[in-house]
Design an enzyme around this catalytic site. Structure first.
Site, PDB file in Angstrom:
ATOM      1  N   ASP A 236       0.940  -1.177   0.088  1.00  0.00           N
ATOM      2  CA  ASP A 236      -0.004   0.107   0.198  1.00  0.00           C
ATOM      3  C   ASP A 236       0.775   1.357   0.003  1.00  0.00           C
ATOM      4  O   ASP A 236       2.070   1.116   0.287  1.00  0.00           O
ATOM      5  CB  ASP A 236      -1.081   0.168   1.414  1.00  0.00           C
ATOM      6  CG  ASP A 236      -2.224   0.686   1.070  1.00  0.00           C
ATOM      7  OD1 ASP A 236      -2.194   1.293   0.059  1.00  0.00           O
ATOM      8  OD2 ASP A 236      -3.343   0.398   1.943  1.00  0.00           O
TER       9      ASP A 236
ATOM     10  N   ASP B  64     -10.705   1.810  -3.329  1.00  0.00           N
ATOM     11  CA  ASP B  64     -11.486   1.533  -2.067  1.00  0.00           C
ATOM     12  C   ASP B  64     -12.918   1.331  -2.183  1.00  0.00           C
ATOM     13  O   ASP B  64     -13.423   0.908  -1.169  1.00  0.00           O
ATOM     14  CB  ASP B  64     -11.023   2.633  -0.888  1.00  0.00           C
ATOM     15  CG  ASP B  64      -9.619   2.178  -0.280  1.00  0.00           C
ATOM     16  OD1 ASP B  64      -9.126   1.337  -0.566  1.00  0.00           O
ATOM     17  OD2 ASP B  64      -9.352   2.827   0.547  1.00  0.00           O
TER      18      ASP B  64
HETATM   19  C1  DGJ Z   1      -5.984   1.607   1.983  1.00  0.00           C
HETATM   20  C2  DGJ Z   1      -6.359   0.280   1.130  1.00  0.00           C
HETATM   21  O1  DGJ Z   1      -6.849   0.846  -0.118  1.00  0.00           O
HETATM   22  C3  DGJ Z   1      -7.296  -0.303   1.856  1.00  0.00           C
HETATM   23  O2  DGJ Z   1      -7.739  -1.434   1.239  1.00  0.00           O
HETATM   24  C4  DGJ Z   1      -6.577  -0.823   3.147  1.00  0.00           C
HETATM   25  O3  DGJ Z   1      -5.530  -1.681   2.949  1.00  0.00           O
HETATM   26  C5  DGJ Z   1      -6.071   0.436   3.890  1.00  0.00           C
HETATM   27  N1  DGJ Z   1      -5.247   1.326   3.175  1.00  0.00           N
HETATM   28  C6  DGJ Z   1      -5.545  -0.095   5.241  1.00  0.00           C
HETATM   29  O4  DGJ Z   1      -4.965   1.078   5.809  1.00  0.00           O
END
Ligand code: DGJ
Length: 738
Positions: free
Chosen positions: A459, A525
């Site tokens: 991430d 997301d």
């Molecule tokens: C952002 C990501 O897009 C989510 O899927 C998740 O992993 C969060 N970060 C976790 O902090």
């Protein structure tokens, strides 16, 4: 014309024709394959030569791969560089033009896929320029430039400061419309379409990452181009740091220009040093889908996603967020395994001090409170349930509230004495410092070995603001981006089977620089199927479906607050890398059965999803049903997801199924929403489908109607549009001819 050298590369219906005399090579054609003979091609190139006045004055500018101001180009020069204010107008002379390792001779050299490498030099400014142009066997063009400071006489003078280096791919001026994309968190890839006008249309990322608002591609096409019609040229810069996509229209010329966007003083070359820009990609095709197919083929050639079936995934983020309780997480694993899940990914919240998003980044060891015996016991239980174990990390980031920041405050990127503005409470670790790089590499390497991690969700949750090297304050985005690439490359070298997902608050790091070294992306997301359909469709112009994570989440979307039924959520997620991101502990028997059916269906069809040609339609008409599909390259089988429009003045619309063989007939089987509106309005092919009566679509058998491919692809079938947010997944299996 005696010294003119012409190289003709041609693959999969695309030609690139490069002409060079003693200066900068020129792409005289990039587009539909040219089938003429070599003498004809030479005659064409000769026919377009102009001599100016007496071959001496007013020489017209010829569009080149790297436009030069010194030859009368008044748009942005391909190279913008200087040595303390001088040497800013180089005029390059060609030193060599090599095709696949051999110097190209005078006249025309034709070949299929191949690589052209041109080396040029300007003796006055002492700059060497190397240009590379590849045509892949799938007909995808990629090109990049490198500059070297060759100063000898000027050795004691100032370094060569490169301000910009961008390559240009010409497009005919009959392409008059552009489609590109913008977005924000949870809403990536929102299309914007408009006529091309004179001037520059530039999409820049200065975020230090590709960006949630990144365009991904710029599509340039003939008026009215659509998924399957018109000529389309797609441009893309394969770089994950600051970068620029530009469409530039000037007098008689149109081109796509792409390169890195450099910060002040970021590239200063001492004698002998070289800077290489990122690859700029160009894909030509009939309609958007014809052009996108070349990107998909390119990635499928390289990606580990093509090596084995994509495992159905359970990601626990939206199930538990930061609340890591061992029993709950084991319970989730057991229930996921029962449903047919094959990979379990432990998301954010597992490491030291990570109770929320304010602390812990950088301390990559399991939290002793939540995981007193480390993660190995959980990973072993997951494996005992028949699933792989995956883990979330954010290696480039650091919280000020972490042991790492307390021990090494000098490892945090900053342009001045103060730390930069926080985003999500976090700062950026300076991976250009060997000690910081080795520390993080060691921790990741150790986790993979000790826990038995087969998959990392990687991430990156903030933009880079004032990201300077801490010691000097000098801009660090360029080097940081390359350091991240090196980190991933080294980890992959040590663990060749480790798969990696690129995530950046969702789809904030989707580009070919990243995709060449990772195995899938997290497109957004937002799992809200209403928005997700478009996100998948448009991200799919670059990324094949099996490389896009596609999760079924809770009925109420965490991003939009909208509520959707389970069939719709599953049907929209289906054409991707299917998974679950939801607390499935209290599913009722009905939902468990529905979810289990979709997982089984995905496992049956995933080979087709991972190998088929992507097609789509309807996405540019808000009142029409929208379609995404994959069609087997031999036309034997296809899957289409059709979703209803939000509002339409029509109660019914014809939907065509592009890409099918017109020589074959197909059995039509449907899965999807429980209802499509008043039954008397729902056509028989949908209403009576065995897949909709609660059964699965029985592997291409069943009693669905058999309809000619010519009818399905050219005429289509009526689809009800009265109810919004309904979806059908249509499976088409070619039947043996009678
Ligand atoms: C952002 C990501 O897009 C989510 O899927 C998740 O992993 C969060 N970060 C976790 O902090």
């Amino acid at each position: 014309m005696g010294s003119m050298r012409v190289v003709h590369l041609s693959a999969e219906g695309v030609s690139v024709v490069i002409a060079a005399d003693d200066g900068m090579p020129e792409i005289v054609h990039w587009g539909e394959a040219v089938t003429s003979t070599d003498p004809d091609l030479l005659a064409f190139v000769a026919a377009e030569r102009r001599i100016g006045m007496d071959g001496d004055s007013d020489l017209p500018y010829r569009s080149s791969l790297l436009p030069e101001h010194s030859r009368g180009w008044f748009g942005a020069p391909g190279l913008s560089a200087h040595r303390d204010g001088s040497g800013w107008a180089p005029r390059f002379a060609l030193r060599s033009l090599v095709l696949d390792g051999a110097e190209a001779g005078a006249g025309v050299t034709s070949t299929a896929a191949g690589r052209v490498r041109a080396v040029l030099h300007d003796d006055d400014t002492e700059i060497e320029l190397t240009l590379e142009i590849d045509l892949t066997s799938d007909g995808l063009v990629r090109t990049r430039a490198a500059v070297r400071n060759t100063a000898t006489a000027l050795a004691s003078a100032a370094p060569l400061e490169v301000q910009a280096l961008a390559v240009a791919l010409p497009i005919p001026t009959w392409a008059q419309e552009v489609l590109d994309f913008t977005g924000r968190w949870g809403h990536e890839r929102i299309p914007q379409r408009h006529p091309i006008v004179r001037g520059d249309h530039t999409r820049t990322s200065r975020r230090g990452r590709t960006g949630l608002d990144a365009t991904l591609v710029q599509a340039i096409g003939t008026p009215g181009f659509s998924s399957d019609s018109g000529e389309v040229w797609l441009g893309h810069v394969g770089f994950s740091g600051n970068h620029e996509h530009t469409i530039e229209r000037t007098d008689g010329r149109l081109h796509f220009r792409g390169g890195e966007s450099l910060l002040p003083g970021e590239v200063r070359l001492a004698p002998g040093e070289q800077y290489t820009g990122p690859w700029a990609f160009g894909s030509y095709g009939r309609g958007l889908d014809g052009a996108a197919a070349r990107f998909h083929a390119f990635l499928r050639d390289r990606s580990r996603s093509s090596r084995r079936p994509r495992p159905v995934t359970m990601n626990v983020w939206e199930a538990v967020y930061f609340d890591h309780d061992r029993d709950v997480l084991v319970d989730l694993a057991a229930r996921a395994a029962e449903l047919g899940v094959e990979r379990y990914v432990l998301d954010d919240g597992w490491f030291r001090g990570r109770d929320d998003d304010r602390a812990g980044l950088g301390d990559w060891t399991p939290d002793p409170v939540a995981w007193p015996d480390g993660l190995r016991p959980l990973a072993d239980e997951v494996r005992a349930l028949g699933m792989e174990f995956g883990l979330w990390v954010e290696p480039e980031m650091i919280n000020e509230d972490s042991d790492l920041a307390r021990a090494h405050p000098e490892w945090i990127l900053r342009a001045g004495p103060e730390l930069p503005q926080r985003q999500r409470f976090q700062q950026v670790l300076d991976l250009t410092q060997p000690a910081a790089f080795d520390h993080i590499l060691g921790l990741l390497d150790g986790l993979v070995d000790e826990v038995g991690v087969s998959y990392l969700k990687w991430d990156h949750n903030r933009d880079l603001i004032a990201a300077g090297h801490p010691a000097s304050g000098a801009p660090a985005v360029h080097e940081q981006t390359l350091a991240v690439y090196r980190l991933i490359d080294e980890l992959r070298r040590r663990h060749p089977d480790l798969e990696i997902e690129s995530c950046a608050s969702g789809g904030g790091r989707v580009d070919l620089g990243m995709l060449e070294r990772t195995d899938r992306i997290h497109p957004s997301d937002s799992h809200d199927p209403h928005d997700r359909f478009g996100i998948l469709r448009w991200t799919g112009l670059l990324v094949p479906p099996e490389m896009m994570g596609s999760h079924v989440a809770s009925p109420v979307s965490s991003v939009t607050g909208r509520t959707h039924d389970l069939q719709f959520r599953c049907a929209v997620a289906f054409l991707g890398h299917f998974g679950i991101e939801w607390d499935i502990r209290d599913l009722d028997a009905h939902d468990r059965r529905v979810l289990g059916d979709w997982i089984a269906r995905y496992r049956r069809h995933r080979h087709l999803i991972a190998t088929g040609l992507t097609v789509g339609s309807g996405e540019l008409d808000p009142a029409a049903p929208q379609v995404r599909g994959v069609v087997a390259p031999d036309g034997s089988e296809a899957l289409f997801t059709i979703v209803t429009p939000t509002t339409s003045a029509d109660t019914i619309a014809r939907v065509r199924f592009p890409g099918l063989s017109t020589e074959r007939s197909y059995r039509v089987t449907v899965s999807g929403s429980d209802s499509f509106g008043p039954p008397w309005q729902v056509p028989a092919w949908l209403r009576e489908s065995p897949g909709l009566s609660g059964d699965s679509d029985s592997q291409g058998g069943g009693d669905g109607p058999v309809i000619a491919g010519a009818v399905l692809s050219r005429v289509g079938l009526e689809f009800p549009t009265s109810h919004p947010d309904r979806a059908a997944v249509v499976h088409l299996a070619a039947v043996a001819s009678p």
